[in-house]
Design a protein around this motif. Structure first.
Motif, mmCIF file in Angstrom:
data_model
loop_
_atom_site.group_PDB
_atom_site.id
_atom_site.type_symbol
_atom_site.label_atom_id
_atom_site.label_comp_id
_atom_site.label_asym_id
_atom_site.label_seq_id
_atom_site.Cartn_x
_atom_site.Cartn_y
_atom_site.Cartn_z
ATOM 1 N N ILE A 131 0.763 -1.138 -0.042
ATOM 2 C CA ILE A 131 0.065 -0.016 0.069
ATOM 3 C C ILE A 131 0.986 1.222 0.160
ATOM 4 O O ILE A 131 0.596 2.312 -0.931
ATOM 5 C CB ILE A 131 -0.993 0.017 1.210
ATOM 6 N N VAL A 148 -4.860 -2.424 -3.568
ATOM 7 C CA VAL A 148 -5.288 -2.717 -2.128
ATOM 8 C C VAL A 148 -6.018 -3.976 -2.149
ATOM 9 O O VAL A 148 -5.859 -4.854 -1.122
ATOM 10 C CB VAL A 148 -6.039 -1.631 -1.549
ATOM 11 N N VAL A 171 -10.953 3.992 0.938
ATOM 12 C CA VAL A 171 -10.619 2.538 1.339
ATOM 13 C C VAL A 171 -11.582 1.885 1.977
ATOM 14 O O VAL A 171 -12.376 0.662 1.692
ATOM 15 C CB VAL A 171 -9.067 2.481 1.730
#
Length: 606
Positions: free
Chosen positions: A101, A305, A370
């Motif tokens: 990430i 991700v 996210v």
């Protein structure tokens, strides 16, 4: 006007939590929606204008309490039993997630390397408050459930601590280019944070053990100590406060002879309040232009991700394990980010913006993006994917009994003799100890607490029986579990004939206070056991039918019917079904009949 806004946020947070409870989804979904509607949606809430210079201190103190509560659940002895996969997930897997990430943030989004590193560190945390509702809906196989549940519990404090250390390191590096000075400053931060955390834990432990502190002041003193150690640590060494409170909580959690249940329960309630209001406030700070500022490259970042970071973490963590491929695939998909990531990341972002670090203003929108994508996407797809991979457990089969007293233990033992899965729960340690000595699994605490959601086999509970002599415990259990499972599968035993007539209890509790028939009460069953009564099992046969059974066992209290498929059907006051041929009846027999068990019944039948 400020008071009105704060009261409105509190009411909205309650509404969001209630909606989440009603539809059985993670509360973060509704909290997020409320915050976005109040902030960027309708422009009704502007946290920066509402709190002004107090925003950063308020958010920081709230995050300190949340991290402290999370660290109170981290027992070192439990790390030994969580399995190789979970240990790998909170070590090798966590580092792999951080690297992927972080690199994605740096190369794909063009973030400053310090912001990218903090983003990667913050997003390693999942958290039990998001995972638990998903698992209850998915009901995956025990191996998958165990890995995901324990990962959420353990990575919460460990991941937050890791994020704090990464943040401190990059902030110190950004402030000073001299390498040795940076290492010295980081060392100072770690020493101050760990020292104050250990000292705070030692002091509270001493005060409680020596009984120098009255019981009614335990909760308030611990809260004051959390806020004090956080503030003092930050004063002595910049941004070391979160480290101090995390170490403080871990210290208290690992004092085996320290009574922490009331403190943990208080912190759970306080964290619920803070998390609910904090998440709305943080979501309301988002601006549409900040979200649009992320650009189309955020889609590539999300793909990395979801489809690189998590699968790589699972691949490394399960290397050499016996987990089947289907289980690894499901584990690779389920990793929703939660409130801790949003709260901790927001505190870091405020500090980094103040320090004028480039691209720091993108940190919060990215974290929320996210959270939104992982929670929404995985909440919608978790159950279908679990079914597609054929990893869903069969129908729940465990009976949860509220209470581990002598009556509950006797009934649980009778069920276990017939290979029925039973789990007890009791806030009294002596009762739990006696149950475990009898070989009956027992949860020490209140079954409706957040802590119980982590440790009870929630996904496998099919029936709940309230067998506590305290009808208030039974009432709480009935109200709580009537929502989680079908209401008709939740029962309660009357404590006595007097209490059964009380009209101040809820309608739900009164309707479910029907266990073992009209004449059965806890006092009656307790009296039978005190005189030598036993729980016994008898099979109904053609030559020894139900009427014959009643004639022979006039003083017995029938408890359950076990049908030929193995299903357990409790006797109730309004029961119309009678035991059929081939089925077994479990009953509490008075002393003179306690020898009447299945072999003798078969002899009579012949």
């Amino acid at each position: 006007m400020s008071a009105l806004y704060i009261a409105g946020v509190a009411l909205c947070s309650v509404l969001a939590q209630w909606l989440a409870w009603t539809v059985k989804v993670p509360a973060i979904l509704f909290l997020l929606c409320v915050g976005l509607l109040l902030g960027p949606g309708f422009g009704l809430l502007d946290p920066d204008a509402l709190f002004d210079d107090l925003l950063f201190p308020v958010v920081s103190l709230a995050v300190a309490v949340i991290l402290f509560e999370g660290s109170l659940t981290l027992h070192f002895r439990e790390l030994k039993g969580i399995g190789k996969v979970v240990r790998n997930l909170i070590s090798v897997g966590m580092i792999a997630t951080f690297i992927v990430i972080g690199l994605a943030g740096y190369y794909v989004l063009g973030l400053d390397w310090r912001v990218a590193a903090v983003l990667g560190a913050v997003l390693v945390v999942t958290g039990p408050t998001v995972i638990a509702p998903l698992l209850n809906a998915m009901r995956p196989t025990k191996e998958v459930d165990r890995v995901l549940r324990w990962e959420g519990i353990v990575i919460d404090p460990i991941g937050a601590l890791f994020a704090v250390l990464v943040f401190e390191a990059v902030m110190l590096t950004g402030q000073e280019s001299i390498f040795n000075h940076t290492l010295g400053a980081l060392f100072t931060t770690l020493v101050v944070g760990f020292s104050l955390g250990v000292f705070s834990g030692w002091l509270i432990t001493l005060l409680i053990r020596k009984e120098w502190l009255p019981y009614e002041l335990h909760k308030f003193t611990v809260l004051a100590m959390v806020l004090g150690s956080f503030s003092l640590s930050n004063y002595l060494s910049h941004e070391s406060g979160l480290l101090a409170v995390t170490v403080f909580g871990i210290w208290l959690a690992n004092q085996d002879d320290l009574e922490m249940d009331s403190i943990l329960e208080f912190k759970e309630d306080l964290s619920l309040i803070l998390i609910s209001m904090l998440f709305i406030i943080l979501a309301a700070r988002l601006r549409m232009e900040d979200i649009l500022l992320l650009g189309p490259s955020v889609a590539i970042f999300m793909g990395l991700v979801l489809f690189v970071a998590r699968p790589l973490s699972i691949a490394l963590s399960t290397w050499g394990s016996e987990l089947p491929l289907k289980a690894r695939l499901l584990l690779s998909w389920i990793a929703p980010r939660g409130i801790v990531a949003a709260a901790v990341g927001s505190v870091f972002a405020l500090s980094m913006v103040k320090a004028s670090i480039p691209t720091a203003e993108k940190l919060v929108p990215l974290i929320f993006a996210v959270i939104i994508v992982t929670v929404v996407l995985q909440s919608l797809t978790a159950v279908p994917i679990t079914r597609l991979l054929k990893l869903q457990q069969p129908e729940p089969s465990t009976i949860l009994i509220i209470g581990a007293n002598h009556v509950a233990r006797a009934i649980a033992s009778g069920l276990q003799e017939q290979n029925i899965s039973v789990h007890l729960s009791d806030p009294a340690w002596e009762n739990c100890k006696m149950a475990r000595m009898d070989g009956i699994p027992c949860y020490y605490g209140n079954p409706q607490s957040e802590h119980a959601e982590r440790y009870l086999p929630m996904t496998d509970i099919c029936t709940v029986l309230g067998l506590s002599p305290n009808r208030h415990y039974n009432a709480l259990g009935v109200q709580y579990f009537s929502h989680l499972i079908k209401e008709q599968n939740v029962y309660s035993l009357k404590s006595s004939d007097v209490h059964a007539k009380a009209n101040k209890d809820s309608a739900t509790f009164l309707s479910r206070q029907n266990l073992f028939g009209d004449s059965a009460t806890f006092a009656r069953l307790s009296g039978l056991i005190a005189k030598g009564g036993k729980v016994s099992t008898t099979r109904i046969a053609e030559a020894f039918n139900w009427q014959d059974y009643l004639e022979v066992n006039k003083e017995a209290v029938p408890l359950f019917i076990i049908d030929e498929a193995g299903a357990v059907i409790p006797f109730t006051a309004d029961m119309e079904r009678l035991p059929e041929l081939g089925e077994m009846v479990i009953a509490m027999q008075p002393p003179k009949m306690s020898v009447l068990k299945e072999p003798l019944a078969q002899v009579i039948a012949k």
